[in-house]
Design an enzyme around this catalytic site. Structure first.
Site, PDB file in Angstrom:
ATOM      1  N   LYS A 108       0.828  -1.216   0.000  1.00  0.00           N
ATOM      2  CA  LYS A 108       0.000   0.000   0.000  1.00  0.00           C
ATOM      3  C   LYS A 108       0.866   1.272   0.000  1.00  0.00           C
ATOM      4  CE  LYS A 108      -4.047  -2.010  -0.036  1.00  0.00           C
ATOM      5  NZ  LYS A 108      -3.779  -3.362  -0.525  1.00  0.00           N
TER       6      LYS A 108
HETATM    7  C1  PLP Z   1     -10.025  -2.771  -1.855  1.00  0.00           C
HETATM    8  C2  PLP Z   1      -9.422  -3.515  -0.719  1.00  0.00           C
HETATM    9  N1  PLP Z   1     -10.119  -3.675   0.413  1.00  0.00           N
HETATM   10  C3  PLP Z   1      -9.621  -4.314   1.474  1.00  0.00           C
HETATM   11  C4  PLP Z   1      -8.362  -4.849   1.453  1.00  0.00           C
HETATM   12  C5  PLP Z   1      -7.854  -5.596   2.642  1.00  0.00           C
HETATM   13  O1  PLP Z   1      -6.732  -4.995   3.207  1.00  0.00           O
HETATM   14  P1  PLP Z   1      -5.852  -5.777   4.282  1.00  0.00           P
HETATM   15  O2  PLP Z   1      -4.912  -6.671   3.546  1.00  0.00           O
HETATM   16  O3  PLP Z   1      -5.147  -4.677   5.038  1.00  0.00           O
HETATM   17  O4  PLP Z   1      -6.795  -6.523   5.142  1.00  0.00           O
HETATM   18  C6  PLP Z   1      -7.580  -4.709   0.311  1.00  0.00           C
HETATM   19  C7  PLP Z   1      -6.235  -5.285   0.264  1.00  0.00           C
HETATM   20  O5  PLP Z   1      -5.545  -5.344  -0.695  1.00  0.00           O
HETATM   21  C8  PLP Z   1      -8.120  -4.032  -0.811  1.00  0.00           C
HETATM   22  O6  PLP Z   1      -7.413  -3.884  -1.932  1.00  0.00           O
END
Ligand code: PLP
Length: 385
Positions: A184
């Site tokens: 990210k």
């Molecule tokens: C659009 C979206 N929502 C939620 C997430 C979930 O993030 P995390 O890996 O921090 O749980 C991601 C992860 O890539 C994502 O791209």
């Protein structure tokens, strides 16, 4: 051809966070503690929001958001067909039913007209995803929410820097959730943060994120002496560690300089690919700020000499990693079985899912890396090899 492999989505990790992690290790306080509090305050100030609760992923934060909104079995939450599975899963984990809508062809964001069509008596919330860092049409979505008394949870996994007509993403709806996963815009390895101005939401989320224990239970082992706690609800183990916050509290200070670097790369890509038989990301929206998380190309097989997958293989052979964000949600067997979703019912998301490919876009890219990506993309799209 470049010598070393350019891994897709590499984070930029600098000395300050390396030293902070070492300090954290030496202090022996690894779990939730003062560094998490400091990181929360820095993010809250950056976003101009009253409360920021650090959790161990964006997925956890989305799940807690759904719980804090008191969603019940049978309640419906409208979600986009073009997103990562975590968006959908968090609704299901909370016991509610995700209702899928198609997206807009140019922005890849939830289409408000489709949302309107799917609102039913059971709809309780809308869960927009600011895709690739581009703000959703929050004007239309907020109007729908007011009209039908719905809550809004913003999935800001891509969108820490995103602003919609002067308003910061994650502070427009009832709550919003950031991701600090390793690819990210700023990172903690794994991690997320829930943003809200709502006191009820923050109280519930803080409790549920740590087993349902009474407030500040993490302090029970501090040097103030042992403190008893009460368990008020059956909660989760979703808290962020100081070890993670040690990284984030330095990364957040560079969020804008990293964004500037990605903007330079973005503009180089736009200029270098303008003549190619490929679709580039949509132009920026006036008065909104794009978080520049993903630079996506849409490969149109009828115009390019390669399919999307051939393009990815050809870049891989040139030592350049790429990603797919994402294949449309209804291609996944579990959702077909559980909800009967079919890709053809969400044609815009389906077409994006078949043609899209993300090329490297990280503050870590050197000018040489960017030049290598440009050369490789041009060669593959023009020669087919
Ligand atoms: C659009 C979206 N929502 C939620 C997430 C979930 O993030 P995390 O890996 O921090 O749980 C991601 C992860 O890539 C994502 O791209």
């Amino acid at each position: 051809m470049r010598k070393n492999y350019l891994v897709f989505g590499q984070p930029l990790i600098e000395e300050a966070e390396i030293e902070e992690v070492v300090k954290c290790m030496r202090s022996s306080w690894l779990g939730t503690g003062p560094k998490v509090l400091a990181f929360e305050k820095l993010v809250a100030d950056y976003k101009g929001v009253k409360h920021a609760v650090a959790v161990n992923s964006c997925t956890a934060g989305l799940h807690l958001s759904c719980l804090a909104l008191n969603l019940k079995p049978g309640d419906e939450v409208i979600v986009p067909a073009m997103t990562f599975c975590a968006t959908i899963n968090s609704v299901i984990h909370a016991g509610a039913k995700p209702v899928l809508v198609d997206v807009e062809p140019d922005t890849f964001n939830m289409n408000p007209e489709e949302v309107r069509k799917k609102i039913s008596i059971k709809t309780k919330a809308i869960l927009p995803v600011h895709f690739a860092g581009r703000a959703c049409n929050m004007h239309e979505l907020s109007a729908l929410a007011v009209e039908h008394d719905l809550r809004i949870i913003e999935d800001c996994a891509h969108a820490i820097e995103t602003e919609y007509q002067g308003q910061k993403a994650g502070t427009i709806g009832d709550c919003g959730v950031l991701s600090f996963y390793s690819t990210k815009n700023i990172i903690t390895g794994e991690g997320g943060m829930l943003l809200t101005n709502n006191e009820e939401i923050v109280t519930r989320v803080r409790m549920l994120a740590l087993h349902g224990m009474s407030q500040d239970a993490w302090r029970r082992f501090s040097d103030d002496g042992y403190k008893h706690y009460e368990v008020e609800e059956v909660g989760y183990k979703y808290n962020m560690m100081d070890l993670q916050a040690a990284i984030g509290m330095h990364q957040i200070n560079r969020v804008d300089s990293y964004w500037q670097r990605r903007m330079t790369v973005w503009q180089k890509y736009n200029a270098a690919f303008a003549d190619l038989p490929v679709r580039l990301p949509a132009k920026f929206e006036h008065k909104s700020r794009h978080a520049l998380h993903l630079y996506t190309l849409i490969i149109d097989e009828s115009k390019s000499k390669v399919t999307r997958d051939q393009f990815m293989t050809a870049l891989h052979r040139r030592n350049i990693g790429t990603g797919v964000h994402y294949r449309t949600i209804p291609v996944h067997p579990v959702y077909q079985r559980q909800f009967g979703w079919r890709p053809e019912d969400y044609p815009v998301a389906d077409a994006i899912g078949r043609g899209t490919v993300s090329i490297p876009l990280s503050a870590k890219l050197s000018d040489e890396d960017v030049a290598d990506v440009i050369t490789a993309v041009r060669e593959v799209l023009l020669t087919g090899k």
